[in-house]
Enzyme design. Sequence first.
Site, PDB file in Angstrom:
ATOM      1  N   ARG A  49       0.813  -1.211   0.000  1.00 17.75           N
ATOM      2  CA  ARG A  49       0.000   0.000   0.000  1.00 17.75           C
ATOM      3  C   ARG A  49       0.853   1.270   0.000  1.00 17.75           C
ATOM      4  O   ARG A  49       0.602   2.210  -0.752  1.00 17.75           O
ATOM      5  CB  ARG A  49      -0.940   0.003   1.213  1.00 17.75           C
ATOM      6  CG  ARG A  49      -2.153  -0.917   1.092  1.00 17.75           C
ATOM      7  CD  ARG A  49      -1.821  -2.395   0.974  1.00 17.75           C
ATOM      8  NE  ARG A  49      -1.104  -2.890   2.152  1.00 17.75           N
ATOM      9  CZ  ARG A  49      -0.401  -4.019   2.172  1.00 17.75           C
ATOM     10  NH1 ARG A  49      -0.274  -4.766   1.071  1.00 17.75           N
ATOM     11  NH2 ARG A  49       0.217  -4.425   3.271  1.00 17.75           N
ATOM     12  N   CYS A  84      -5.109  -3.458   8.500  1.00 19.91           N
ATOM     13  CA  CYS A  84      -4.010  -2.735   7.850  1.00 19.91           C
ATOM     14  C   CYS A  84      -4.458  -1.285   7.776  1.00 19.91           C
ATOM     15  O   CYS A  84      -5.455  -0.973   7.108  1.00 19.91           O
ATOM     16  CB  CYS A  84      -3.744  -3.284   6.451  1.00 19.91           C
ATOM     17  SG  CYS A  84      -2.598  -2.250   5.493  1.00 19.91           S
ATOM     18  N   THR A  86      -2.837   1.482   6.582  1.00 16.28           N
ATOM     19  CA  THR A  86      -2.563   2.185   5.326  1.00 16.28           C
ATOM     20  C   THR A  86      -3.606   1.864   4.266  1.00 16.28           C
ATOM     21  O   THR A  86      -3.924   2.698   3.416  1.00 16.28           O
ATOM     22  CB  THR A  86      -1.154   1.841   4.820  1.00 16.28           C
ATOM     23  OG1 THR A  86      -0.211   1.980   5.892  1.00 16.28           O
ATOM     24  CG2 THR A  86      -0.735   2.772   3.692  1.00 16.28           C
ATOM     25  N   THR A 126       3.177   3.910   9.012  1.00 24.07           N
ATOM     26  CA  THR A 126       3.952   3.858   7.778  1.00 24.07           C
ATOM     27  C   THR A 126       4.067   5.257   7.182  1.00 24.07           C
ATOM     28  O   THR A 126       3.263   6.155   7.480  1.00 24.07           O
ATOM     29  CB  THR A 126       3.293   2.953   6.729  1.00 24.07           C
ATOM     30  OG1 THR A 126       2.037   3.523   6.341  1.00 24.07           O
ATOM     31  CG2 THR A 126       3.100   1.540   7.259  1.00 24.07           C
ATOM     32  N   LYS A 166       7.966  -7.068   9.317  1.00 21.39           N
ATOM     33  CA  LYS A 166       7.570  -7.720   8.069  1.00 21.39           C
ATOM     34  C   LYS A 166       8.620  -8.719   7.584  1.00 21.39           C
ATOM     35  O   LYS A 166       8.284  -9.704   6.915  1.00 21.39           O
ATOM     36  CB  LYS A 166       7.298  -6.677   6.979  1.00 21.39           C
ATOM     37  CG  LYS A 166       5.955  -5.953   7.127  1.00 21.39           C
ATOM     38  CD  LYS A 166       5.709  -5.020   5.965  1.00 21.39           C
ATOM     39  CE  LYS A 166       4.374  -4.295   6.061  1.00 21.39           C
ATOM     40  NZ  LYS A 166       3.205  -5.170   5.880  1.00 21.39           N
ATOM     41  N   CYS A 195       0.178   1.437  12.951  1.00 26.38           N
ATOM     42  CA  CYS A 195       0.471   0.435  11.934  1.00 26.38           C
ATOM     43  C   CYS A 195       0.331  -0.906  12.615  1.00 26.38           C
ATOM     44  O   CYS A 195       0.830  -1.097  13.737  1.00 26.38           O
ATOM     45  CB  CYS A 195       1.885   0.605  11.366  1.00 26.38           C
ATOM     46  SG  CYS A 195       2.390  -0.754  10.280  1.00 26.38           S
TER      47      CYS A 195
END
Length: 239
Positions: A49, A84, A86, A126, A166, A195
């Site tokens: 994203r 999520c 974002t 993010t 991640k 996030c």
Amino acid sequence: MPKRLGVIGGLGPLATAYFYELICRMTDAGKDQEHLDMVIIGKSSIPDRTEYILGKSSDSPMPQIKESAKTLEIMGVDYIAIPCITAHYFYREISESIKVPIVHIIKETVRYLKERGIKNAGIMATEGTIKSNLFQKELHENGINPVIPSKNGQEYISDIIYKNVKAGMPVDMVQFKKASDELLNKGADVIILGCTELSLVKRTADIGPGFIDALEVLAMCCINKCERPVRKEFSNLIT
């Protein structure tokens, strides 16, 4: 008839798994049958994203997110959650493509802070979330002053999200503390873990007081909307 929750997952996979864990932990249930019925689509192949929002990629995540939402609608869910933050950049287009309501993690988190009289909220998120003003706009509209990281602070946060969580690597807590201390020194009363990868930092480390995990807020709201009780120990989500 019990309400069913649909989840657009894989954004990223660990955050989706933790969201399911939170739903189970936070529901005041004494047996299997008292937990939520859930349908989870784990589609990790959805393009990044932030890369798309920042113009670093022309591969839009929108078509696959909408496809997942429509699949959940066909499967008969009553609400949809997207763990999520974002991805909420695309919230309007996704919600307009289906009739099932999507629980808005940003709006619910800001509402939670407003109800508790918070005046200044730091944001750890993010770069895509920060650059698109997702939290800042909602905070301003609710009379809360957003406190955002400096360029260096944002680099620390981005590294934690992408190079640590991640990537399945240990979290650099020195970087985490530098980024959070900066926001506190700039006047933040509370810091939003904005996030869902940062939620995993809270899961495994003692990050101290003054944080609110947006993923916990989303889990609480989904439990309430699906007409299940939340355990009393989760009555206050600010550390």
